[in-house]
Design a protein around this motif. Structure first.
Motif, PDB file in Angstrom:
ATOM      1  N   ILE A 121      -3.021   6.505  13.726  1.00  8.82           N
ATOM      2  CA  ILE A 121      -2.970   7.308  12.502  1.00  8.82           C
ATOM      3  C   ILE A 121      -2.986   8.793  12.870  1.00  8.82           C
ATOM      4  N   ALA A 122      -1.989   9.524  12.394  1.00  4.09           N
ATOM      5  CA  ALA A 122      -1.947  10.968  12.625  1.00  4.09           C
ATOM      6  C   ALA A 122      -2.905  11.664  11.663  1.00  4.09           C
ATOM      7  N   LYS A 123      -3.543  12.733  12.142  1.00  2.00           N
ATOM      8  CA  LYS A 123      -4.519  13.420  11.292  1.00  2.00           C
ATOM      9  C   LYS A 123      -4.431  14.937  11.463  1.00  2.00           C
ATOM     10  N   GLY A 124      -4.976  15.625  10.440  1.00  2.00           N
ATOM     11  CA  GLY A 124      -5.110  17.070  10.506  1.00  2.00           C
ATOM     12  C   GLY A 124      -3.864  17.827  10.082  1.00  2.00           C
ATOM     13  N   ILE A 129      -0.918  12.357  16.614  1.00  2.00           N
ATOM     14  CA  ILE A 129      -1.369  10.990  16.833  1.00  2.00           C
ATOM     15  C   ILE A 129      -2.435  11.019  17.927  1.00  2.00           C
ATOM     16  N   PRO A 130      -3.276   9.972  18.002  1.00  2.00           N
ATOM     17  CA  PRO A 130      -4.386   9.987  18.973  1.00  2.00           C
ATOM     18  C   PRO A 130      -3.972  10.264  20.411  1.00  2.00           C
ATOM     19  N   GLN A 131      -2.906   9.606  20.881  1.00  2.00           N
ATOM     20  CA  GLN A 131      -2.509   9.764  22.284  1.00  2.00           C
ATOM     21  C   GLN A 131      -2.122  11.209  22.608  1.00  2.00           C
ATOM     22  N   THR A 132      -1.329  11.822  21.748  1.00  2.00           N
ATOM     23  CA  THR A 132      -0.912  13.210  21.973  1.00  2.00           C
ATOM     24  C   THR A 132      -2.108  14.147  21.908  1.00  2.00           C
ATOM     25  N   ALA A 133      -2.972  13.921  20.919  1.00  2.00           N
ATOM     26  CA  ALA A 133      -4.156  14.773  20.763  1.00  2.00           C
ATOM     27  C   ALA A 133      -5.038  14.716  22.012  1.00  2.00           C
ATOM     28  N   LYS A 134      -5.273  13.507  22.536  1.00  2.00           N
ATOM     29  CA  LYS A 134      -6.093  13.355  23.740  1.00  2.00           C
ATOM     30  C   LYS A 134      -5.447  14.061  24.927  1.00  2.00           C
ATOM     31  N   ILE A 140     -11.124  12.648  19.920  1.00  2.00           N
ATOM     32  CA  ILE A 140     -10.766  11.802  18.779  1.00  2.00           C
ATOM     33  C   ILE A 140     -12.036  11.242  18.143  1.00  2.00           C
ATOM     34  N   GLY A 141     -12.132  11.292  16.831  1.00  2.00           N
ATOM     35  CA  GLY A 141     -13.338  10.873  16.115  1.00  2.00           C
ATOM     36  C   GLY A 141     -13.509   9.375  16.019  1.00  2.00           C
ATOM     37  N   ARG A 142     -14.670   8.974  15.577  1.00  2.00           N
ATOM     38  CA  ARG A 142     -14.996   7.541  15.481  1.00  2.00           C
ATOM     39  C   ARG A 142     -14.244   6.837  14.351  1.00  2.00           C
ATOM     40  N   LEU A 143     -13.633   7.608  13.458  1.00  2.00           N
ATOM     41  CA  LEU A 143     -12.879   7.020  12.344  1.00  2.00           C
ATOM     42  C   LEU A 143     -11.372   7.052  12.609  1.00  2.00           C
ATOM     43  N   GLN A 144     -10.997   7.035  13.874  1.00  2.00           N
ATOM     44  CA  GLN A 144      -9.575   7.191  14.211  1.00  2.00           C
ATOM     45  C   GLN A 144      -8.707   6.065  13.654  1.00  2.00           C
ATOM     46  N   HIS A 145      -9.292   4.894  13.371  1.00  2.00           N
ATOM     47  CA  HIS A 145      -8.526   3.767  12.856  1.00  2.00           C
ATOM     48  C   HIS A 145      -8.553   3.692  11.333  1.00  2.00           C
ATOM     49  N   GLU A 146      -9.143   4.694  10.712  1.00  2.00           N
ATOM     50  CA  GLU A 146      -9.221   4.716   9.248  1.00  2.00           C
ATOM     51  C   GLU A 146      -8.489   5.935   8.701  1.00  2.00           C
ATOM     52  N   ARG A 147      -7.836   5.731   7.564  1.00  2.00           N
ATOM     53  CA  ARG A 147      -7.062   6.813   6.944  1.00  2.00           C
ATOM     54  C   ARG A 147      -7.967   7.667   6.061  1.00  2.00           C
ATOM     55  N   ARG A 148      -8.897   8.355   6.710  1.00  2.00           N
ATOM     56  CA  ARG A 148      -9.753   9.271   5.966  1.00  2.00           C
ATOM     57  C   ARG A 148     -10.251  10.382   6.887  1.00  2.00           C
ATOM     58  N   ASP A 153     -13.562  14.462  14.401  1.00  2.00           N
ATOM     59  CA  ASP A 153     -12.242  14.384  15.030  1.00  2.00           C
ATOM     60  C   ASP A 153     -11.668  15.795  15.127  1.00  2.00           C
ATOM     61  N   GLU A 154     -11.404  16.258  16.355  1.00  2.00           N
ATOM     62  CA  GLU A 154     -10.940  17.643  16.536  1.00  2.00           C
ATOM     63  C   GLU A 154      -9.524  17.876  16.027  1.00  2.00           C
ATOM     64  N   ARG A 155      -8.817  16.824  15.672  1.00  2.00           N
ATOM     65  CA  ARG A 155      -7.524  17.018  15.014  1.00  2.00           C
ATOM     66  C   ARG A 155      -7.722  17.645  13.638  1.00  2.00           C
ATOM     67  N   CYS A 156      -8.930  17.492  13.089  1.00  2.00           N
ATOM     68  CA  CYS A 156      -9.258  18.070  11.788  1.00  2.00           C
ATOM     69  C   CYS A 156      -9.880  19.457  11.918  1.00  2.00           C
ATOM     70  N   ASP A 157     -10.020  19.938  13.140  1.00  2.00           N
ATOM     71  CA  ASP A 157     -10.478  21.304  13.396  1.00  2.00           C
ATOM     72  C   ASP A 157      -9.229  22.167  13.507  1.00  2.00           C
ATOM     73  N   PHE A 158      -9.041  23.060  12.565  1.00  2.00           N
ATOM     74  CA  PHE A 158      -7.774  23.789  12.497  1.00  2.00           C
ATOM     75  C   PHE A 158      -7.466  24.572  13.768  1.00  2.00           C
ATOM     76  N   VAL A 159      -8.419  25.332  14.267  1.00  2.00           N
ATOM     77  CA  VAL A 159      -8.161  26.188  15.431  1.00  2.00           C
ATOM     78  C   VAL A 159      -7.867  25.343  16.670  1.00  2.00           C
TER      79      VAL A 159
END
Length: 209
Positions: A121-124, A129-134, A140-148, A153-159
């Motif tokens: 699931i892509a976020k932020g 996606i998790p692989q690219t972000a890592k 990657i946050g503990r809710l990576q498999h949930e759409r919320r 999850d640092e993908r949700c950290d704008f900077v």
């Protein structure tokens, strides 16, 4: 030195365009801006395909038909996103118009979660996606498999996600896309491996490519 060399080359190119009268009086203002933007993305005005401007005009009308663009830009302005994105793009000498990649991906919504895919699931804001972000150093946050939204999850950290996304854009720009901003956009949206396979099937001769 790189910037000075670029400016010198740009001045020479401007004179060349003047001699050829590329921006002739028959072009309307929208068509001029389309050519200039294509150039900002590393394309050559002389090689723009027939019908390119008409295709872009169709998308301009599409964006003008809804309030999505206005709402997204207001959100970016309210949160000072534009300055942060431009600063990161300048660091890698990338076109500032890549600012709009984030608009297309998420409307600048840090809480946005994409659909479930085989890649996760892509976020932020940048919809990584998790692989690219890592790969680009994000946790990657503990809710990576949930759409919320997941504050861990640092993908949700704008900077942090902006720094990672721009590094990814720069990687594409300097490898498969060969400094074509339009191919960078396609690669980011569709996956650089998909675009890489298409590029590998292209002829080596630049004129034929």
């Amino acid at each position: 030195e790189m910037r000075q060399a670029y400016r010198t080359a740009e001045e020479q190119y401007e004179k060349f365009l003047e001699e050829l009268d590329v921006y002739h009086k028959d072009l309307d203002e929208t068509e001029r801006l389309i050519l200039q933007t294509a150039r900002n993305f590393g394309e050559c005005e002389l090689k723009v395909p027939v019908g390119f401007a008409d295709s872009i005009k169709k998308y301009i009308r599409f964006w003008q038909s809804t309030s999505r663009y206005k709402r997204a830009v207001l959100r970016a302005e309210k949160n000072n996103f534009a300055e942060v994105i431009k600063s990161e793009l300048d660091r890698y000498f990338l076109p500032s118009q890549f600012f709009y990649m984030a608009l297309q991906e998420s409307d600048f919504d840090i809480r946005r979660s994409g659909p479930r895919t085989r890649y996760g699931i892509a976020k932020g804001v940048w919809q990584l996606i998790p692989q690219t972000a890592k790969h680009y150093g994000l946790v990657i946050g503990r809710l990576q498999h949930e759409r919320r939204y997941d504050a861990t999850d640092e993908r949700c950290d704008f900077v942090k996600s902006t720094k990672a996304a721009v590094k990814y854009l720069n990687y594409i720009y300097t490898t498969e896309a060969q400094a074509s901003g339009l191919l960078v956009a396609a690669s980011y949206n569709w996956g650089h491996n998909n675009v890489r396979r298409l590029i590998r099937r292209m002829p080596d001769n630049p004129r034929e490519r």
